[in-house]
Design a protein around this motif. Structure first.
Motif, PDB file in Angstrom:
ATOM      1  N   VAL A 185       0.836  -1.207   0.000  1.00 35.57           N
ATOM      2  CA  VAL A 185       0.000   0.000   0.000  1.00 35.57           C
ATOM      3  C   VAL A 185       0.870   1.255   0.000  1.00 35.57           C
ATOM      4  CG1 VAL A 185      -1.704   1.315   1.344  1.00 35.57           C
ATOM      5  CG2 VAL A 185      -1.970  -1.155   1.076  1.00 35.57           C
ATOM      6  N   SER A 186       2.009   1.202   0.692  1.00 34.97           N
ATOM      7  CA  SER A 186       2.902   2.374   0.749  1.00 34.97           C
ATOM      8  C   SER A 186       3.517   2.709  -0.603  1.00 34.97           C
ATOM      9  CB  SER A 186       4.030   2.118   1.766  1.00 34.97           C
ATOM     10  OG  SER A 186       4.827   1.019   1.346  1.00 34.97           O
ATOM     11  N   GLN A 187       3.513   1.745  -1.523  1.00 24.53           N
ATOM     12  CA  GLN A 187       4.081   1.954  -2.860  1.00 24.53           C
ATOM     13  C   GLN A 187       2.993   2.138  -3.922  1.00 24.53           C
ATOM     14  OE1 GLN A 187       7.502   2.126  -3.292  1.00 24.53           O
ATOM     15  NE2 GLN A 187       7.507   1.999  -1.057  1.00 24.53           N
ATOM     16  N   GLY A 188       1.777   2.449  -3.483  1.00 17.73           N
ATOM     17  CA  GLY A 188       0.694   2.658  -4.445  1.00 17.73           C
ATOM     18  C   GLY A 188      -0.238   1.475  -4.582  1.00 17.73           C
ATOM     19  N   GLY A 189      -0.095   0.481  -3.695  1.00 21.38           N
ATOM     20  CA  GLY A 189      -1.004  -0.660  -3.726  1.00 21.38           C
ATOM     21  C   GLY A 189      -2.386  -0.274  -3.218  1.00 21.38           C
ATOM     22  N   VAL A 190      -3.329  -1.194  -3.367  1.00 20.66           N
ATOM     23  CA  VAL A 190      -4.706  -0.907  -2.944  1.00 20.66           C
ATOM     24  C   VAL A 190      -5.089  -1.824  -1.783  1.00 20.66           C
ATOM     25  CG1 VAL A 190      -5.892  -2.531  -4.505  1.00 20.66           C
ATOM     26  CG2 VAL A 190      -7.013  -0.395  -3.883  1.00 20.66           C
ATOM     27  N   ARG A 191      -5.821  -1.285  -0.837  1.00 20.86           N
ATOM     28  CA  ARG A 191      -6.292  -2.106   0.286  1.00 20.86           C
ATOM     29  C   ARG A 191      -7.325  -3.106  -0.229  1.00 20.86           C
ATOM     30  NH1 ARG A 191      -5.018   2.799   1.641  1.00 20.86           N
ATOM     31  NH2 ARG A 191      -3.859   3.237   3.556  1.00 20.86           N
ATOM     32  N   GLY A 192      -7.226  -4.348   0.228  1.00 20.61           N
ATOM     33  CA  GLY A 192      -8.159  -5.375  -0.224  1.00 20.61           C
ATOM     34  C   GLY A 192      -7.590  -6.310  -1.269  1.00 20.61           C
ATOM     35  N   ARG A 193      -6.370  -6.039  -1.735  1.00 19.28           N
ATOM     36  CA  ARG A 193      -5.767  -6.894  -2.777  1.00 19.28           C
ATOM     37  C   ARG A 193      -5.407  -8.275  -2.239  1.00 19.28           C
ATOM     38  NH1 ARG A 193      -4.363 -10.059  -5.718  1.00 19.28           N
ATOM     39  NH2 ARG A 193      -3.122  -9.988  -7.625  1.00 19.28           N
ATOM     40  N   THR A 194      -4.957  -8.349  -0.975  1.00 20.55           N
ATOM     41  CA  THR A 194      -4.497  -9.630  -0.409  1.00 20.55           C
ATOM     42  C   THR A 194      -5.598 -10.676  -0.423  1.00 20.55           C
ATOM     43  OG1 THR A 194      -2.989  -8.411   1.033  1.00 20.55           O
ATOM     44  CG2 THR A 194      -3.423 -10.708   1.606  1.00 20.55           C
ATOM     45  N   GLU A 195      -6.787 -10.301   0.025  1.00 18.94           N
ATOM     46  CA  GLU A 195      -7.885 -11.269   0.132  1.00 18.94           C
ATOM     47  C   GLU A 195      -8.747 -11.333  -1.113  1.00 18.94           C
ATOM     48  OE1 GLU A 195      -9.524  -7.404   2.028  1.00 18.94           O
ATOM     49  OE2 GLU A 195      -7.607  -8.401   1.715  1.00 18.94           O
ATOM     50  N   ALA A 196      -8.393 -10.579  -2.170  1.00 20.57           N
ATOM     51  CA  ALA A 196      -9.279 -10.396  -3.320  1.00 20.57           C
ATOM     52  C   ALA A 196      -9.718 -11.702  -3.986  1.00 20.57           C
ATOM     53  CB  ALA A 196      -8.615  -9.490  -4.350  1.00 20.57           C
ATOM     54  N   THR A 197      -8.780 -12.595  -4.258  1.00 23.27           N
ATOM     55  CA  THR A 197      -9.148 -13.822  -4.982  1.00 23.27           C
ATOM     56  C   THR A 197     -10.048 -14.706  -4.127  1.00 23.27           C
ATOM     57  OG1 THR A 197      -7.026 -13.706  -6.149  1.00 23.27           O
ATOM     58  CG2 THR A 197      -8.257 -15.753  -6.330  1.00 23.27           C
ATOM     59  N   GLY A 198      -9.693 -14.892  -2.851  1.00 28.40           N
ATOM     60  CA  GLY A 198     -10.519 -15.716  -1.964  1.00 28.40           C
ATOM     61  C   GLY A 198     -11.904 -15.130  -1.750  1.00 28.40           C
ATOM     62  N   LEU A 199     -11.985 -13.801  -1.619  1.00 29.48           N
ATOM     63  CA  LEU A 199     -13.281 -13.145  -1.452  1.00 29.48           C
ATOM     64  C   LEU A 199     -14.102 -13.261  -2.738  1.00 29.48           C
ATOM     65  CD1 LEU A 199     -15.249 -11.456   0.207  1.00 29.48           C
ATOM     66  CD2 LEU A 199     -13.961  -9.397  -0.445  1.00 29.48           C
TER      67      LEU A 199
END
Length: 474
Positions: A185-199
């Protein structure tokens, strides 16, 4: 995740076979279908990297399957099993996957042929940065050209090295952060990416379970609440899928890992299993559950929904007939072989295909890419405005009714959307809408006999129209 070379070829061939089967149910002529099917650009590079006191020559790939929309999009994997056939197959799947979930990208995929466990973090950084510079030299990376992401053996760490290398080689590119997704996230990532596929897996299966007609055919009620679920693989995708099913009221009766499987018809507590796993190094011998030393046995236990979320080809001709699930959600890429697919379809099992179901990752990657191009965090513009508007509504309700809203109700109503709220909402809408499109084809297109074929038809329809509208076929 390991495969032999021959199984990679069969994986590639199965993708082509599924395409050919679906293509017969579309209106496009052979020329357009051949163009959709073809890999447009294939980069194979070998480059030297100093590891310790010696120099190693590293083999790596990047495949751009389709340029009907740009940029191309797809992960980079670090594995000794990486070869051209596998990368081509995965790039093709990305093209179809993006089309199905209405993400405006062409498909791409990359791979570096290494065992990442044999290298230090410093050595992996050198390899990743050199690979990125090779992609830059050949014009195989860029916010509008080709946007990689994490895959097997890579994570946000490798993506941060890639974006830093790209930005240093392209100092005047204002949108350099958008050259890769899955960043911290500190490098321009988005919150929610980690769990995205499982969700996304959860949202997709939940939507499939919402149709009364379809559930009646399977002898099930609608909704996921109360349904018995088995999840194979507790990596990032499997763990989050299990977590959301558990929180959604499903009964988690089985969990499968590489060292074995556990089953409890009364339901497993996911958090307790995770704690047991951390203490003992595995899931076996979890109190109250039946343990199987052979992981494959876990797939064959009674359940309503089976989620294979780890390896390719775990359901094959030898065990397909023993599967007792009524719904199989393909969270992994290619967990069911072509032969097994036919057996499962004949048994009347509803197979929700990987090409749709695990598209949560690329969907949220698309949101990250848009965030990087807009240079604005999701929720920053509307969060406070929404909260103020809701406060005014509460004031009107209280003054009109003469009743005070409770503190809990106030907190619930007043909360404006944060970035993660908007990302999850966008993912949910995407999975619901895309399943509706696939189901419509499955139910109404003559000759389409299963959801997998319907998903491929859905992709071919959209890509074919895009090629026609490009006007490249005089």
């Amino acid at each position: 995740m390991a495969n032999t070379n021959s199984s990679n070829q069969s994986f590639f061939e199965s993708v082509q076979r599924n395409f050919d089967k679906a293509a017969k149910q579309t209106r496009f002529d052979k020329g357009i279908l051949d163009q959709i099917k073809a890999c447009n650009s294939i980069l194979r590079v070998k480059f030297p990297v100093k590891i310790g006191d010696s120099i190693e020559v590293i083999e790596a790939y990047r495949v751009q399957h389709s340029h009907h929309k740009l940029p191309c999009k797809g992960g980079i994997r670090f594995s000794l099993e990486v070869d051209q056939e596998e990368v081509m197959a995965l790039a093709a799947l990305m093209t179809y996957k993006c089309a199905i979930v209405n993400v405006p990208f062409g498909g791409g995929k990359g791979g570096i042929k290494i065992d990442s466990k044999k290298y230090s973090a410093f050595e992996l950084e050198k390899i990743t940065r050199r690979y990125t510079s090779e992609l830059c030299k050949k014009n195989f990376i860029g916010p509008g050209i080709d946007v990689p992401a994490p895959d097997y053996g890579t994570s946000s760490r490798e993506m941060s090295w890639i974006v830093d290398t790209y930005a240093s080689l392209n100092p005047n590119d204002l949108n350099a952060q958008a050259c890769v997704t899955g960043k911290p996230v500190s490098q321009g990532g988005v919150r929610g990416r980690t769990e995205a596929t499982g969700l996304g897996v959860f949202f997709g299966v939940r939507e499939a379970c919402s149709f009364q007609e379809d559930m009646d055919q399977l002898g099930l009620t609608t909704g996921v609440a109360g349904k018995r679920v088995i999840v194979q693989g507790l990596g990032n995708v499997g763990y989050h899928a299990a977590k959301y099913f558990y929180e959604g009221g499903a009964k988690l009766v089985g969990l499968i890992e590489y060292d074995g499987a556990i089953y409890d018809e009364n339901g497993l507590d996911l958090n307790a299993v995770q704690a047991h796993r951390q203490q003992t190094g595995g899931i076996l011998n979890f109190p109250g559950a039946i343990s199987f030393s052979n992981p494959a046995e876990g797939l064959e236990q009674p359940c309503d929904i089976l989620i294979p979320a780890a390896l390719e080809s775990v359901i094959h001709a030898e065990n397909a007939d023993k599967i007792q699930a009524k719904i199989i959600g393909e969270a992994a890429n290619g967990p069911i072989t072509a032969e097994a697919d036919e057996i499962l379809n004949k048994k009347g099992i509803l197979v929700i295909p990987d090409i749709y179901l695990n598209a949560g990752g690329v969907t949220v990657s698309y949101f990250e890419w848009l965030k990087n191009l807009s240079h604005v965090r999701y929720g920053r513009l509307e969060k406070r405005f929404s909260e103020n508007m809701y406060q005014e509504l509460i004031d009107i309700i209280e003054s009109t009714t003469g009743r005070k809203v409770s503190e809990l109700e106030r907190k619930t109503i007043l909360r404006g959307p944060s970035e993660i709220d908007l990302v999850h909402s966008g993912l949910e809408d995407t999975m619901i809408g895309s399943y509706g499109e696939i189901r419509e084809i499955y139910k109404n297109r003559e000759g389409v006999e299963d959801l997998r074929t319907a998903a491929f038809v859905c992709a071919i329809d959209k890509i074919g129209v895009a090629y026609e509208e490009l006007g490249i076929f005089p």
